[in-house]
Scaffold this active site. Structure first.
Site, short mmCIF file in Angstrom:
data_model
loop_
_atom_site.label_atom_id
_atom_site.label_comp_id
_atom_site.label_asym_id
_atom_site.label_seq_id
_atom_site.Cartn_x
_atom_site.Cartn_y
_atom_site.Cartn_z
N SER A 192 -2.55 11.20 -40.50
CA SER A 192 -3.60 10.88 -39.58
C SER A 192 -5.02 11.10 -40.13
CB SER A 192 -3.43 11.74 -38.32
OG SER A 192 -3.52 13.11 -38.62
N SER A 237 -0.27 14.81 -42.78
CA SER A 237 -1.53 14.09 -42.55
C SER A 237 -2.64 14.33 -43.55
CB SER A 237 -2.06 14.39 -41.16
OG SER A 237 -1.38 13.60 -40.24
N LYS A 246 -12.73 16.03 -40.44
CA LYS A 246 -11.85 15.28 -39.55
C LYS A 246 -12.24 15.56 -38.10
CE LYS A 246 -6.86 14.54 -38.81
NZ LYS A 246 -5.50 14.93 -39.23
N1 GLN Z 1 2.78 11.26 -39.23
C1 GLN Z 1 3.10 12.52 -38.67
C2 GLN Z 1 3.05 12.45 -37.16
O1 GLN Z 1 2.75 11.42 -36.67
C3 GLN Z 1 2.19 13.59 -39.19
C4 GLN Z 1 0.92 13.69 -38.45
C5 GLN Z 1 0.08 14.87 -38.90
O2 GLN Z 1 0.37 15.53 -39.89
N2 GLN Z 1 -0.94 15.16 -38.11
O3 GLN Z 1 3.31 13.37 -36.47
#
Ligand code: GLN
Length: 526
Positions: A154, A178, A79
């Protein structure tokens, strides 16, 4: 079997047995990324030269007879919010377009030492803020099961890469879901480990008290093998607490793991889950969940019962407050973490700026995208002196309540089973204009990060449109071995995780809209 049809551990085994060479395997993936990668926009940067050079070095070490790891010579996708030395790392933000980190994150150092070969850096929501990969500066990644739908986020690029067989496994990060949610959307297995078990050094901070790096792959064995490599104490991370790396070698003993089982992994060997108590939070299934997701996850609960586990319904209190508390805490921490991007220290600097304060103001205005700015503003607001007690302090209290409700549940159950997301992958553009709806969709995942617990996402069915459904198995802190053992028994007895969207990839070819071109420009070999 074709190279791209093998799991990471199968590849590792063949490389160790000299039936395959690391260079051949890496080349195979690089060719596929060049030919098909564009359609999924899974990668932001593909590092052909570096990957081949690394494969050559690893092969030499293997040829010398060095015992590296079960994944030596096997490629991995990373990532793009995890720093890789001299390989572009952008966090999918204009702010860091072209940023070359001078060091490797600890997880990368460990993967390299274990003989892993980095193919490139995968697409994500900008600074990992989002659940669809649509906030990426480099264009939306696509779901290989249907290119008109989001892959989740994400870590959507990591999921798209593994699901489209453009990487055997990948690293992701999970602040509020994410890793788990993109795995659920793309039919993959993933582990968000216990907070403190994997070093965050070199992970671009979003919300430091919630962020955790984990692994995403085709099955639980691949996730376990790769998680073992990256886990363990790191003096460079002050929240690193685990003295020794995880030992799941019993789970993949056949693949060059040490023989003998580590304590908690015994479930995996016996093939039965008898003696294991699983709690099913019935209020997770009452409102807001799609009928297909509910059916698939409840079906998984039945399977666990058939495999010998005792499944019992209970209620997790305070769930309605998890999303608000999470977004207050995450945004508060983000507003502080992202203050370092000032146009001076890293990355982007506005060309319009005429004095120092304009450098700050314009660089941040032009460098950050809308969602990131929204969260910085929200975070600065809840931390401001007049509102601190009303929002931030309250959110911390709610966090405490949520944590104790999990502690209480784990006094009765060994594991908790629930959905990952209330829906399956939705169409691109479907939710992005409605941030609140996006935030609410994190309802099942964020409380795990607020409590620091480990959870594995596992494929458990398909909806009526043929899109994958995922469930999560949540465990006590540091009970990864037991979680993985139970997941292993589940996967030994089901075949959801073996399904790939192959037939759809051909169908989807050529669907890439123009805005995604940015994900390739300048993306090769940096
Ligand atoms: N969807 C969640 C957020 O927008 C989780 C994002 C993540 O785990 N990086 O914060």
């Amino acid at each position: 079997m074709e190279i791209r049809d093998m799991t990471a551990l199968e590849l590792g085994e063949k490389i160790r047995a000299r039936e395959l060479g690391s260079i051949e395997v890496v080349r195979n993936y690089l060719d596929a990324i060049r030919e098909e990668g564009e359609t999924a926009s899974a990668y932001i940067t593909v590092s052909e030269e570096k990957a081949l050079a690394q494969a050559k070095r690893v092969q030499e070490r293997i040829d010398r007879g060095e015992q590296l790891s079960p994944l030596a010579g096997v490629p991995v996708a990373v990532k793009d919010n995890i720093c890789t030395k001299e390989m572009r790392t952008t966090a999918a933000s204009r702010m860091l377009d072209g940023f070359l980190p001078p060091y490797d994150a600890t997880v990368i150092e460990r993967l390299k030492a274990a003989g892993a070969v980095i193919l490139g850096k995968t697409n994500l929501d900008e600074f990992a803020m989002g659940g669809s990969t649509e906030t990426s500066y480099y264009g939306t990644a696509r779901n290989p099961w249907d290119f008109d739908r989001v892959p989740g986020g994400s870590s959507g690029g990591s999921a798209a890469a593994v699901a489209a067989k453009l990487a055997p496994y990948a690293l992701g990060s999970d602040t509020g879901g994410s890793i788990r949610q993109p795995c659920a959307f793309c039919n993959l297995t993933g582990i968000k480990p216990t907070y403190g078990s994997v070093s965050r050094y070199g992970l671009m901070a979003y919300a430091s008290s919630l962020d955790q790096i984990g692994t995403m792959g085709r099955d639980i064995k691949d996730c376990a093998a790769s998680l073992a490599l990256i886990s363990g104490y790191d003096p460079l991370d002050s929240t690193s607490v685990m003295k020794e790396p995880f030992d799941f070698s019993g789970i993949y003993a056949g693949y060059g793991g040490a023989q003998g089982l580590s304590a908690g992994a015994s479930a995996g060997s016996s093939g039965s889950l008898s003696g294991i108590k699983i709690g099913l939070p019935k209020n997770y299934f009452e409102t807001g969940i799609s009928a297909d997701v509910k059916e698939a996850v409840l079906g998984a609960a039945k399977t666990f019962e058939m495999l010998g586990a005792a499944v019992e319904e209970f209620e997790i209190p305070a769930i309605d407050y998890a999303v608000p508390a999470y977004y207050i805490i995450a945004c508060a921490e983000a507003s502080s973490n992202l203050s370092r991007y000032d146009g001076i220290k890293y990355g982007f600097r506005s060309e319009q700026a005429r004095d120092l304060s304009e450098i700050f103001y314009r660089s941040r205005s032009e460098g950050f995208g809308r969602e990131v700015k929204r969260r910085i503003m929200l975070g600065s607001f809840v931390l401001s002196s007049g509102y601190f007690d009303a929002y931030y302090k309250k959110a911390l209290q709610v966090r405490g309540l949520i944590k104790s409700s999990f502690d209480e549940a784990f006094s009765k159950y060994d594991m908790i089973l629930g959905p990952v997301s209330p829906t399956t992958a939705y169409p691109i553009g479907g939710q992005i204009e409605d941030p609140l709806a996006m935030y609410m969709a994190d309802i099942y995942t964020v409380s795990i990060n607020l409590s620091g617990l480990p959870a594995a996402a596992l494929p458990c069915g398909f909806d009526r449109q043929g899109m994958p459904v995922g469930m999560q198995l949540i465990g006590r802190a540091f009970s990864e071995a037991a979680l993985i053992g139970a997941a292993q028994v589940y996967q030994d007895n089901t075949d959801y995780h073996t399904k790939f969207p192959e037939s759809r990839i051909g169908e989807n070819k050529g669907k890439r809209p123009e805005e995604n071109v940015r994900s390739r420009k300048g993306g090769q070999d940096q």
